[in-house]
Design a protein around this motif. Structure first.
Motif, short mmCIF file in Angstrom:
data_model
loop_
_atom_site.label_atom_id
_atom_site.label_comp_id
_atom_site.label_asym_id
_atom_site.label_seq_id
_atom_site.Cartn_x
_atom_site.Cartn_y
_atom_site.Cartn_z
N THR A 171 -17.46 11.47 20.49
CA THR A 171 -17.09 11.78 21.87
C THR A 171 -15.98 10.85 22.36
O THR A 171 -15.67 9.85 21.70
CB THR A 171 -18.30 11.60 22.81
OG1 THR A 171 -18.78 10.27 22.67
CG2 THR A 171 -19.40 12.59 22.48
N ASP A 172 -15.44 11.18 23.50
CA ASP A 172 -14.51 10.31 24.23
C ASP A 172 -13.27 9.93 23.43
O ASP A 172 -13.06 8.77 23.09
CB ASP A 172 -15.26 9.06 24.73
CG ASP A 172 -16.45 9.46 25.59
OD1 ASP A 172 -16.23 10.06 26.65
OD2 ASP A 172 -17.61 9.23 25.18
N THR A 187 -18.81 7.09 19.93
CA THR A 187 -17.51 7.39 20.53
C THR A 187 -16.41 7.29 19.48
O THR A 187 -16.58 6.66 18.44
CB THR A 187 -17.16 6.40 21.67
OG1 THR A 187 -17.03 5.11 21.09
CG2 THR A 187 -18.24 6.39 22.74
#
Ligand code: ATP
Ligand code: MN
Length: 478
Positions: free
Chosen positions: A369-370, A319
């Motif tokens: 991600t995120d 992340t």
């Protein structure tokens, strides 16, 4: 003269003893006897043996570097080094003379900068022959990948209405006489009188329209030209580039990442298979180029090794929050070596940070991600933490971001709230919002910059060298 055969086919399957006709451009003419002929089908030149004692001297003089010629002769085993067969010429025709005193190209190594200024001729060099054959293969492989999976190739419009994301990077499209632009009573440009009756731009992405297709066809992809008026004179940005944008109904962010990784591996592997000779040539080119650099700046892996490595390893997934932690604790950050120091959670990653993660820390492609919602687009799906969105960027060695994507916000209320917060006009995007009103469903997609992919696979250093005629600030030549 008989039927022409291309040099690649001839070298692969020509039968010695048979008569052949070849056509191409002269790469070299040695000792009034040996022509190295190239027709762009391969970097391997075909050797032509000329019986100079029985050839008109006036004709021999016209066999110069760059001239276009047609030759008929007998294919014979070659005694010389570097080729297995050669053509013993019986008939030579000059199709197009090339005056060596005026021809900009010279039969020696020329800089990439010089060749960029002569982009109309650079296809005739080994380097650019190899690059554009690889580019061709990659684009075919992209279609093959999606077609095998039953995706529908959707042509999204090149002319679009107002830049919905408001990034201000769009080129305007207008039919107005710029010396005499119609204005309203209040002095604003009166787009009602323009060709489309409203303000229009060249597309910066086919995604929003792509989503409309996915909400019925399930899986679609676009592969078309994209335009951004960003004034970034970098080695990774063009004003006109090609983007591949798949959009899939019923995919979440993980399915999205899996598809992206599979696509990248598929097309790289396809090129390794189809363009072995060209990639070996480009690997050698890069080795030569890197010899000019100090030892610590040279890559640890050769181009072919790097491509193979990419196929054989899972991309690292983490992340944004984890990445920030790694970057904050990294040696270059502590020693203040980054131009943009990594301080708090929430700032966008710079290319230097992306490259640190990929090239130094993980030493392989990374899927991040995120991201914080503040630095990503309005349409990305909001995570339950209230702070992040289901965004996904894929980072590649030497390139940085090669793919940007996300799971899309399919919930109408969440989407509208976010648009209001960001001041994005809902009335202009009524059609986009309609998909959330009628049969909305989870879906995801991404954008792969085609030239960044070609850059990676060819090992070239500047994006302007992997598109035939690059467009960038102050340049639209050819
Ligand atoms: P960057 O931060 O590198 O400018 P971006 O965040 O603007 O990229 P996206 O809007 O996510 O990029 O576009 C998707 C992909 O398109 C990128 O991952 C990249 O591969 C490619 N891309 C974006 N802008 C350009 C450009 N100006 N020239 C070439 N390729 C580009
Ligand atoms: Mn950008």
């Amino acid at each position: 003269m008989g039927q022409r055969i291309k040099i690649k086919a001839l070298l692969q399957s020509g039968e010695t003893g048979t008569e052949v006709t070849v056509k191409g451009w002269v790469r070299a003419f040695r000792s009034n006897r040996f022509i190295a002929l190239n027709d762009g089908s391969t970097n391997s030149n075909l050797q032509i043996v000329v019986d100079f004692e029985n050839t008109d001297p006036a004709l021999l003089k016209r066999i110069t570097f760059g001239a276009a010629v047609a030759i008929t002769g007998t294919l014979a085993p070659s005694l010389g080094q570097g080729q297995s067969v050669e053509v013993i010429a019986s008939e030579i025709e000059i199709l197009g003379d090339c005056n060596p005193d005026e021809f900009p190209l010279q039969p020696k190594k020329q800089t990439l900068e010089f060749l960029r200024e002569n982009a109309h001729l650079r296809f005739r060099t080994n380097t650019f022959g190899a690059i554009f054959r690889v580019r061709n293969t990659l684009s075919f492989a992209v279609h093959q990948f999606f077609q095998e999976k039953g995706f529908v190739y959707l042509h999204t419009p090149v002319i679009t209405q107002s830049d919905a994301e408001g990034a201000g990077e769009a080129f305007h499209v207008t039919n107005f006489d710029l010396a005499n632009v119609p204005r309203t009573d209040t002095g604003e440009v009166d787009y009602k009188q323009d060709f489309f009756g409203k303000s229009t731009n060249l597309t910066v992405s086919g995604q929003l329209e792509g989503e409309l297709g996915a909400m019925a066809l399930s899986d679609i992809y676009t592969f078309g030209p994209t335009f951004r008026a960003e004034n970034s004179n970098t080695t990774r940005h063009l004003a006109e580039f090609w983007m591949i944008e798949p959009e899939m109904a019923f995919y979440d962010i993980h399915d999205n990442a899996n598809l992206a990784e599979e696509l990248l591996k598929y097309v790289i592997s396809y090129a390794l298979d189809k363009n072995k000779e060209d990639l070996e040539f480009l690997t050698q080119r890069l080795l030569e180029e890197e010899k000019q650099k100090p030892q610590n700046e040279r890559s640890e892996l050769s181009l072919l090794d790097k491509l193979q490595f990419c196929l054989n390893n899972d991309f690292e997934r983490l992340t944004y929050t984890e990445a920030i932690q790694i970057l904050r604790d990294s040696t270059p950050n502590k020693k203040k070596k980054f131009v943009y120091p990594v301080e708090g959670w929430g700032t966008d990653l710079q290319s230097e940070h992306e490259r640190y993660l990929v090239e130094k820390h993980f030493k392989k492609p990374v899927i991040l991600t995120d991201y914080p919602k503040e630095i990503k687009s309005f349409y990305m799906r909001q995570n339950d933490d209230g702070k992040t969105v289901a965004a996904m960027d894929i980072l590649f060695p030497g390139i940085g971001e090669i793919i940007g994507g996300s799971q899309r916000e399919e919930r109408l209320d969440k989407l509208e709230t976010r648009m209001d917060e960001l001041g994005i006009p809902k009335d202009e995007l009524w059609w986009y919002l309609d998909t959330r009103r009628f049969g909305s469903c989870p879906h995801a997609g991404f954008g792969l910059g085609f030239e960044r992919l070609v850059l990676f696979v060819t090992g070239m250093g500047n994006i302007r060298d992997v598109i035939p005629f690059p467009r960038f600030p102050k340049n639209a030549e050819f």
